[in-house]
Design a protein around this motif. Structure first.
Motif, PDB file in Angstrom:
ATOM      1  N   LEU A 189      -7.427   8.417  14.358  1.00 36.44           N
ATOM      2  CA  LEU A 189      -7.039   8.553  12.950  1.00 36.44           C
ATOM      3  C   LEU A 189      -6.137   9.769  12.758  1.00 36.44           C
ATOM      4  O   LEU A 189      -5.079   9.682  12.122  1.00 36.44           O
ATOM      5  N   ALA A 190      -6.564  10.884  13.321  1.00 34.17           N
ATOM      6  CA  ALA A 190      -5.773  12.107  13.172  1.00 34.17           C
ATOM      7  C   ALA A 190      -4.371  11.925  13.753  1.00 34.17           C
ATOM      8  O   ALA A 190      -3.368  12.325  13.155  1.00 34.17           O
ATOM      9  N   GLU A 217     -15.580  18.931  15.190  1.00 33.51           N
ATOM     10  CA  GLU A 217     -15.230  19.716  16.384  1.00 33.51           C
ATOM     11  C   GLU A 217     -15.241  18.876  17.655  1.00 33.51           C
ATOM     12  O   GLU A 217     -14.333  18.955  18.479  1.00 33.51           O
ATOM     13  N   GLU A 218     -16.298  18.096  17.761  1.00 32.83           N
ATOM     14  CA  GLU A 218     -16.471  17.296  18.977  1.00 32.83           C
ATOM     15  C   GLU A 218     -15.284  16.360  19.208  1.00 32.83           C
ATOM     16  O   GLU A 218     -14.978  16.006  20.337  1.00 32.83           O
ATOM     17  N   ALA A 219     -14.632  15.956  18.115  1.00 37.58           N
ATOM     18  CA  ALA A 219     -13.506  15.035  18.254  1.00 37.58           C
ATOM     19  C   ALA A 219     -12.231  15.744  18.681  1.00 37.58           C
ATOM     20  O   ALA A 219     -11.230  15.093  19.002  1.00 37.58           O
ATOM     21  N   GLY A 220     -12.274  17.063  18.663  1.00 34.58           N
ATOM     22  CA  GLY A 220     -11.078  17.793  19.078  1.00 34.58           C
ATOM     23  C   GLY A 220      -9.915  17.680  18.110  1.00 34.58           C
ATOM     24  O   GLY A 220      -8.755  17.791  18.509  1.00 34.58           O
ATOM     25  N   ILE A 221     -10.225  17.440  16.847  1.00 36.00           N
ATOM     26  CA  ILE A 221      -9.140  17.326  15.864  1.00 36.00           C
ATOM     27  C   ILE A 221      -9.134  18.550  14.952  1.00 36.00           C
ATOM     28  O   ILE A 221     -10.138  19.258  14.841  1.00 36.00           O
ATOM     29  N   VAL A 222      -8.001  18.782  14.315  1.00 38.60           N
ATOM     30  CA  VAL A 222      -7.893  19.854  13.331  1.00 38.60           C
ATOM     31  C   VAL A 222      -7.394  19.247  12.014  1.00 38.60           C
ATOM     32  O   VAL A 222      -6.199  19.021  11.834  1.00 38.60           O
ATOM     33  N   PRO A 223      -8.310  18.953  11.106  1.00 34.45           N
ATOM     34  CA  PRO A 223      -7.886  18.364   9.825  1.00 34.45           C
ATOM     35  C   PRO A 223      -6.957  19.318   9.074  1.00 34.45           C
ATOM     36  O   PRO A 223      -6.997  20.531   9.285  1.00 34.45           O
ATOM     37  N   ASP A 224      -6.146  18.767   8.204  1.00 36.45           N
ATOM     38  CA  ASP A 224      -5.280  19.617   7.382  1.00 36.45           C
ATOM     39  C   ASP A 224      -6.073  20.323   6.291  1.00 36.45           C
ATOM     40  O   ASP A 224      -5.773  21.453   5.927  1.00 36.45           O
ATOM     41  N   ILE A 225      -7.052  19.631   5.774  1.00 39.38           N
ATOM     42  CA  ILE A 225      -7.890  20.174   4.708  1.00 39.38           C
ATOM     43  C   ILE A 225      -9.346  19.828   5.030  1.00 39.38           C
ATOM     44  O   ILE A 225      -9.616  18.720   5.503  1.00 39.38           O
ATOM     45  N   VAL A 226     -10.236  20.768   4.776  1.00 37.77           N
ATOM     46  CA  VAL A 226     -11.661  20.527   5.026  1.00 37.77           C
ATOM     47  C   VAL A 226     -12.440  20.918   3.774  1.00 37.77           C
ATOM     48  O   VAL A 226     -12.209  21.989   3.203  1.00 37.77           O
ATOM     49  N   CYS A 227     -13.336  20.040   3.363  1.00 35.35           N
ATOM     50  CA  CYS A 227     -14.198  20.300   2.211  1.00 35.35           C
ATOM     51  C   CYS A 227     -15.586  20.667   2.699  1.00 35.35           C
ATOM     52  O   CYS A 227     -16.195  19.920   3.473  1.00 35.35           O
ATOM     53  N   VAL A 228     -16.089  21.808   2.245  1.00 31.76           N
ATOM     54  CA  VAL A 228     -17.393  22.291   2.672  1.00 31.76           C
ATOM     55  C   VAL A 228     -18.195  22.672   1.440  1.00 31.76           C
ATOM     56  O   VAL A 228     -17.654  23.224   0.482  1.00 31.76           O
ATOM     57  N   SER A 229     -19.483  22.384   1.454  1.00 34.72           N
ATOM     58  CA  SER A 229     -20.363  22.841   0.375  1.00 34.72           C
ATOM     59  C   SER A 229     -21.798  22.771   0.894  1.00 34.72           C
ATOM     60  O   SER A 229     -22.060  23.177   2.014  1.00 34.72           O
ATOM     61  N   VAL A 274       0.881  -1.169   0.000  1.00 37.79           N
ATOM     62  CA  VAL A 274       0.000   0.000   0.000  1.00 37.79           C
ATOM     63  C   VAL A 274       0.917   1.218   0.000  1.00 37.79           C
ATOM     64  O   VAL A 274       1.581   1.506   0.994  1.00 37.79           O
ATOM     65  N   ASP A 275       0.984   1.891  -1.136  1.00 38.72           N
ATOM     66  CA  ASP A 275       1.935   2.998  -1.266  1.00 38.72           C
ATOM     67  C   ASP A 275       1.604   4.089  -0.260  1.00 38.72           C
ATOM     68  O   ASP A 275       0.439   4.394  -0.018  1.00 38.72           O
ATOM     69  N   LYS A 276       2.637   4.678   0.318  1.00 36.69           N
ATOM     70  CA  LYS A 276       2.417   5.724   1.317  1.00 36.69           C
ATOM     71  C   LYS A 276       1.558   6.818   0.716  1.00 36.69           C
ATOM     72  O   LYS A 276       1.890   7.394  -0.318  1.00 36.69           O
ATOM     73  N   PRO A 277       0.440   7.117   1.360  1.00 30.88           N
ATOM     74  CA  PRO A 277      -0.489   8.058   0.738  1.00 30.88           C
ATOM     75  C   PRO A 277      -0.118   9.507   0.987  1.00 30.88           C
ATOM     76  O   PRO A 277       0.539   9.850   1.972  1.00 30.88           O
ATOM     77  N   ALA A 278      -0.589  10.363   0.090  1.00 30.28           N
ATOM     78  CA  ALA A 278      -0.544  11.804   0.317  1.00 30.28           C
ATOM     79  C   ALA A 278      -1.503  12.173   1.434  1.00 30.28           C
ATOM     80  O   ALA A 278      -1.186  13.003   2.280  1.00 30.28           O
ATOM     81  N   ALA A 279      -2.665  11.546   1.426  1.00 32.00           N
ATOM     82  CA  ALA A 279      -3.702  11.932   2.371  1.00 32.00           C
ATOM     83  C   ALA A 279      -4.686  10.796   2.565  1.00 32.00           C
ATOM     84  O   ALA A 279      -4.770   9.870   1.755  1.00 32.00           O
ATOM     85  N   VAL A 280      -5.421  10.910   3.670  1.00 32.81           N
ATOM     86  CA  VAL A 280      -6.598  10.083   3.907  1.00 32.81           C
ATOM     87  C   VAL A 280      -7.793  11.029   3.912  1.00 32.81           C
ATOM     88  O   VAL A 280      -7.735  12.081   4.543  1.00 32.81           O
ATOM     89  N   ILE A 281      -8.836  10.676   3.188  1.00 34.95           N
ATOM     90  CA  ILE A 281     -10.040  11.493   3.167  1.00 34.95           C
ATOM     91  C   ILE A 281     -11.162  10.755   3.887  1.00 34.95           C
ATOM     92  O   ILE A 281     -11.352   9.568   3.664  1.00 34.95           O
ATOM     93  N   VAL A 282     -11.862  11.484   4.752  1.00 28.79           N
ATOM     94  CA  VAL A 282     -12.851  10.812   5.594  1.00 28.79           C
ATOM     95  C   VAL A 282     -14.082  11.703   5.778  1.00 28.79           C
ATOM     96  O   VAL A 282     -13.975  12.929   5.842  1.00 28.79           O
ATOM     97  N   GLU A 283     -15.240  11.080   5.848  1.00 23.71           N
ATOM     98  CA  GLU A 283     -16.453  11.730   6.337  1.00 23.71           C
ATOM     99  C   GLU A 283     -16.657  11.318   7.785  1.00 23.71           C
ATOM    100  O   GLU A 283     -16.538  10.134   8.096  1.00 23.71           O
ATOM    101  N   LEU A 295      -1.533  13.729   5.270  1.00 24.91           N
ATOM    102  CA  LEU A 295      -2.557  14.753   5.467  1.00 24.91           C
ATOM    103  C   LEU A 295      -3.924  14.122   5.743  1.00 24.91           C
ATOM    104  O   LEU A 295      -4.273  13.093   5.162  1.00 24.91           O
ATOM    105  N   LEU A 296      -4.675  14.784   6.610  1.00 30.97           N
ATOM    106  CA  LEU A 296      -6.046  14.369   6.898  1.00 30.97           C
ATOM    107  C   LEU A 296      -7.006  15.351   6.228  1.00 30.97           C
ATOM    108  O   LEU A 296      -6.988  16.548   6.522  1.00 30.97           O
ATOM    109  N   ILE A 297      -7.829  14.824   5.335  1.00 36.87           N
ATOM    110  CA  ILE A 297      -8.875  15.620   4.686  1.00 36.87           C
ATOM    111  C   ILE A 297     -10.219  15.202   5.263  1.00 36.87           C
ATOM    112  O   ILE A 297     -10.560  14.020   5.210  1.00 36.87           O
ATOM    113  N   VAL A 298     -10.956  16.134   5.834  1.00 30.81           N
ATOM    114  CA  VAL A 298     -12.320  15.826   6.246  1.00 30.81           C
ATOM    115  C   VAL A 298     -13.275  16.378   5.183  1.00 30.81           C
ATOM    116  O   VAL A 298     -13.243  17.569   4.877  1.00 30.81           O
ATOM    117  N   ASP A 299     -14.062  15.484   4.623  1.00 25.71           N
ATOM    118  CA  ASP A 299     -15.100  15.889   3.682  1.00 25.71           C
ATOM    119  C   ASP A 299     -16.341  16.203   4.505  1.00 25.71           C
ATOM    120  O   ASP A 299     -17.071  15.298   4.921  1.00 25.71           O
TER     121      ASP A 299
END
Lengths: 428, 428, 428, 428
Positions: free
Chosen positions: C223-224, C253-265, C195-204, C233-237
């Motif tokens: 996870l974080a 927020e409740e998890a107390g984590i700060v993702p590196d990237i956040v997707c919002v729409s 499993v090649d080292k990833p750039a990021a993990v993306i999660v909902e 990098l951690l991406i939260v969708d």
């Protein structure tokens, strides 16, 4: 003796044995002999793996002695006297006189393996991922080599999209209608072309499987110059055209170019034994140890016969000069034969040459007629529209002429002109 | 004699010769002899290509006779008596007694080539594109085979993303902490898993390069059953573990499974000659003629020695039974040696076995100590943390014990315990 | 009025309108009204794009004024007062109180576009190409986003293999049978995992389309932490779960984590207008100008309503606290309803929650029964086995309870238990 | 008022606002007004999203009424009166008079999304995977659309190899030196070309981002004919060139061709609101419900304004005829301006036209000079070597001439010829 086991047990993926169902038992020089004693004149030469003919006596005796005396047979990349001898002879007889300074890699003993190694290395060295290859190229059957191959039937065999490469037109792909490299030059200079800057371009100087298209020397030179200007590596796949097949040891010598990477296999052992080389300029030798490897890299019989073949055929100009005469004889003969068929043209270069018939079905019929006349001859091209004439380089002038006669008869038979008088003239 | 040419001319991609710089000249059975007359006990066996030892005399004499009498050497897929004999013997001695009915394809003479052929065929037959392979798998160095390989250094060598496959955990990847196939079963049943339904799963029964992880028989059986339920092909890569290396001809026999496709190479010629087979169930033989081919498929020396090896070793149970005793001797000895090092564990199966040391650096040191003691021994695993003990299957009990003694001494030396008394007991 | 044009002219790719053929004309808060005057209670909320209900009056009036006064409507990435106001309000009300320092990118106004931008950025920043995503993830329909999506029907829609990503098990994918991250941790630490080292993990944090699986807070935290240790990098969708849908503005927020990237729409405009953000830590802002762009980035109506929605709902805790009560009411109600059906379980978190029925067909039937009762309710999950309850966050407690009653009746009708007494208790 | 928040909070990926730092507050027709009251003449038109100018009063009032009366704003693919009206008007005014019978898909409201949908559909329908696109094409920023885009900076942004497509030369890519389609025709007919038979070819009739190259009508016709003969789908990306920008509603009308799939976005709403269509022949409508979807497909304001724009501008020939006159005026003016600069040439077609300056730096300078003179004008091309003149189609002849004067002055200033007398002549 029965051939049933071939039908019942072997996969239908086989091809030559379907057209040539004979069982070949003995072989020597330009001839193979079947179990029932029929001799076949071999103008196929193991698809280029038998440039010095079958079972050259001096090479044969080397094997017999070496094996009989328990020389190391299998050695991966360990050091052995035959590997030393091969490297030294290759340096002395092949590289130095041609002012070439290549590192030698043994990448696994097949053509497709040396191509895969070359593509990896080009990508590693440049950090780029795209490779350009040519229309009607053939580079091998493993996934990386297949990606740069043209034939659609073989490409479909991958079962997945073949990626990270694009195709560009080979020399004269448009019958001279458009200037050389107009496409390549434009896309490299145009940052909006959408053709990603490639790590390398891989080329055959004569397309052995793709229809015997032979690049002109000035085209090869132009290609090398263009790539140099753009800092793109040039890989010459000399698996089929190399080892003397086109008249000199490397097929690119005449063009006066020095590729960055050269792929060699087929006749490099001189005896039809599995061996392949990947050659590259010393500054490209950025491999980690074992980054590309393989079980059958160290084939000591092949090292021995290969080294001796360098000595026998390439230590001076004798062989090359004799070959030049026979190349002339072959080309003249083929031209005379082609004269029987309106629209037939000569393809190829050196002893990798043939006739392209206007009706794509003709070549297959000619090959079948040759087989009836106890001669082996393959076809080539996207529609198998070309007969591929590949005698051993060591063939005698008499046998060569004999083969030409069979091709002529077969052409006449295949085109419904049996009985028409021969146009072949005796070679001077 | 000089080794300079290896340094100056050969690429730095070579690996074995860096650790073992000797020049090996002669070989016989379990021994290789260098130019200066030093004998090395060979517990490496050409990485599994020399299961019957170096230069088995009866096979050697066959080659000598065949070559000396101008038997056809190189034949692509043309019919020859040796190919007939190979197919017939393979059918009679290997397939039929095991109730196996496989079509035989000669895909080019290397392990990576048979794997590429297997992947193509699986994709063609199923019309699916994804392949699943296992953590720490090793299947070869060409692009398709590399895509299903685990080692990150070798994967990076591709220079492009490796696609169309995913990894799944091999047997005991989590030290027994989680149930078998929990991941595989779940993703196949869950249409939302995002793991595309694969054409095939490719597996080694023992991971020769990946650290000698040996799958349990019930795991293999469970895998085969699971795939059958999901209509997914099972490919066993028996390149290293096959040809008797794990105790029976095929490494999967003991599990009572019948893979859909089997990849064989390395020792199939019995003599270290390049040859590979792709075996598959007859209903999978959907190839077009020439859809996968290669110049060195028809290696007649290899056919001859391979066929004779079937007769010599596999026509009855004698060899297999003797081998079973020696496997027992080897395993016992390794366990006794491992007893010296807290945390050391035994890995592997049959004559593809070794010791995993708790400190990943130890295995390399042990191998180096063995080399000092005139013995060849490789390491394995993602961190080269395992010594890989692969004597020829034909080794005498005495030589086997001698090798074990060297490994024990080397282990003690490598772990700073030189002088500690031996724990090895004589084999019964 | 006729619906014929939808049948004859619109593509069959549409889906909601097939299940809900009504023609919706007016909308306000939790209700939509059809042309013929029927009111539908909307527990679907535009698939999460209408968190503050339909046509919130204060936002509505802002649009009317702005448009009536010829404010700039379309502006790409040019500066406008509404963009200023949006950025300033987002900084003041959303980012600063949460101690978040994200750069704001407007990547094109859709969820799939913000995901594509996030994946590009992660690859550019790290120089790595692989992305890990989770089983049953949904991230969008364009090729990059689809590659990290789980649903097999949607994946097949690509028509080509989806590459450069692998799937890993989401929280509780194995019903608690195996430890968290055992697979992820192992493959990252094992250089042979393949499993090649990833750039990021993306999660909902809650899988809105994948069956309302809600990750536990400690799992998100784990996870974080794990990714941080491995420099991935951690991406939260947060396209569906964000903007208050799960109880706080960001679902993480409740998890107390700060993702590196956040997707919002979806609900970021507060009014169902197309707008999307990609948020990332300032040190990741390595884009070249225009390296990712799009025509509809600058939606000024959406900037205006989005900014005002921040003020209305997020400038203090009032809204969040009221929402917490309604979340409690909803969950309790769903639990009471689930009590009717043996094996039914509650899924999800906040107002992104639902019931998973043991028979996968039930959820679709419940949704159909709801529609008969003038209520909109979607299903979710790989087999559409979950009803997805998404009222507007602004719904009144009375309407919420009314919706629960309809769900209960529909559940009873769909499971053949119509007439069974209600288990719903009035909310405290 | 401050612009600081744009600097501190917005990502550096923005581009227009870097060249045009003004804050635009109001807009109407061909003008935008900044906060400080400066009026800018807009020859940029939202990159083609504002073909009918900013805030067309009749469309504006429709929005105000609709929103003020709580019409459904957001509806995914549910049925609404505005969607009905849009489909019906599109059928009556756009499709029927042009003898076009396209199914309408709403694929998500951006250009890149309609392209992704088109590529998916083409692959699904044909079962083929390869797509051909043209040098200097621009189709969008998500992974699938980016794969068929030419610009190398944008392609590199992907961070992974862009696969499953190849590039072919656009019309006149070689300045007329080689015959049309010589490459395309040859590779499609040659089974050895290595260019896999494509599912589709995607083309812009004018390359809006790629330097305003405009294909000739006979070239487009030739392309359509060629693809039809080879059973390959033709996709026209009319995102920028469509909706009247080149003189007729669809940019391909003049060529007399009927593409299989058409991508529309940008000005389709008539008001700069996010909306996109994918149009395709009815027999291609093989989608499963929901196989491609998206949250913002159903933009009811956009449906309303789009439908009304059809009525206002396309229900008879008036608008098109007036536009033809202004196109003539624009082209004449640009030619006169180009006369100032030796080697400058006119590019493009209709109101998507510009001047290519011999020095690639000139265009950027001209655009900067225009901005100083309160006019917005973009550049285009791989080296931004072309000014891109895109006034609203509704511009008055006076404003058009005024803009031309500014361009002329700016050209003179940018080329160091300030003060040279004007060559512009008043339009007839």
């Amino acid at each position: 003796m029965s051939t049933e086991i071939f039908e019942t047990r072997e996969s239908q993926v086989r091809s030559y044995s379907k057209n040539w169902p004979a069982v070949f038992e003995k072989a020597s020089g330009a001839y193979q002999t079947t179990e029932d004693g029929t001799r076949y004149l071999d103008f196929f030469s193991g698809a280029g793996a038998l440039n010095y003919g079958h079972n050259h006596p001096e090479l044969r005796d080397l094997i017999v002695d070496y094996v009989a005396n328990d020389g190391v047979t299998h050695s991966l990349d360990m050091n052995t006297p035959p590997k030393r001898r091969f490297l030294q002879t290759f340096e002395d007889i092949i590289l130095k006189p041609r002012n070439l300074d290549y590192k030698v890699m043994f990448p696994g003993p097949t053509g497709t393996n040396t191509v895969e190694a070359a593509l990896k290395l080009a990508r590693k060295v440049t950090g780029r991922q795209h490779i350009l290859s040519f229309t009607n190229a053939f580079h091998g059957m493993t996934l990386g080599a297949l990606s740069v191959t043209g034939n659609s039937m073989k490409r479909r065999g991958a079962g997945i999209p073949l990626t990270n490469s694009s195709k560009i037109p080979y020399d004269d792909y448009f019958d001279g209608d458009i200037p050389d490299f107009i496409w390549l030059e434009k896309v490299l200079e145009d940052s909006g072309s959408g053709v990603d800057k490639p790590a390398a371009v891989i080329v055959e100087t004569v397309q052995g499987e793709g229809g015997l298209n032979a690049a002109r020397m000035e085209w090869l030179k132009g290609l090398a110059d263009l790539l140099k200007r753009h800092n793109i590596l040039l890989i010459v796949d000399d698996v089929q055209a190399g080892c003397g097949r086109t008249g000199r040891f490397f097929s690119f010598e005449e063009a006066g170019i020095v590729p960055d990477i050269v792929c060699v296999s087929k006749s490099i052992s001189g005896y039809g034994l599995p061996l392949a080389l990947t050659l590259f300029k010393p500054e490209l030798d950025v491999w980690e140890g074992g980054e590309h490897n393989g079980t059958f890299r160290g084939n000591n019989m092949a090292f021995l016969t290969g080294a001796r073949a360098f000595e026998l055929f390439w230590s001076d100009d004798t062989f090359q000069n004799e070959l030049a005469d026979k190349i002339e004889q072959l080309r003249t003969g083929l031209e005379q034969i082609a004269g029987h068929v309106k629209g037939a043209t000569i393809r190829g270069r050196g002893f990798l040459t043939g006739i392209c018939y206007p009706n794509p079905d003709t070549a297959g019929k000619v090959a079948a007629e040759c087989y009836k006349r106890n001669m082996l001859l393959e076809t080539s091209g996207p529609q198998d529209e070309v007969i591929k004439v590949m005698p051993p380089l060591t063939i005698s002038s008499e046998d060569l002429q004999k083969g030409l006669q069979i091709i002529e008869e077969s052409t006449l038979a295949a085109t419904g002109n049996a009985g028409e008088p021969s146009r072949l003239r005796p070679p001077h």
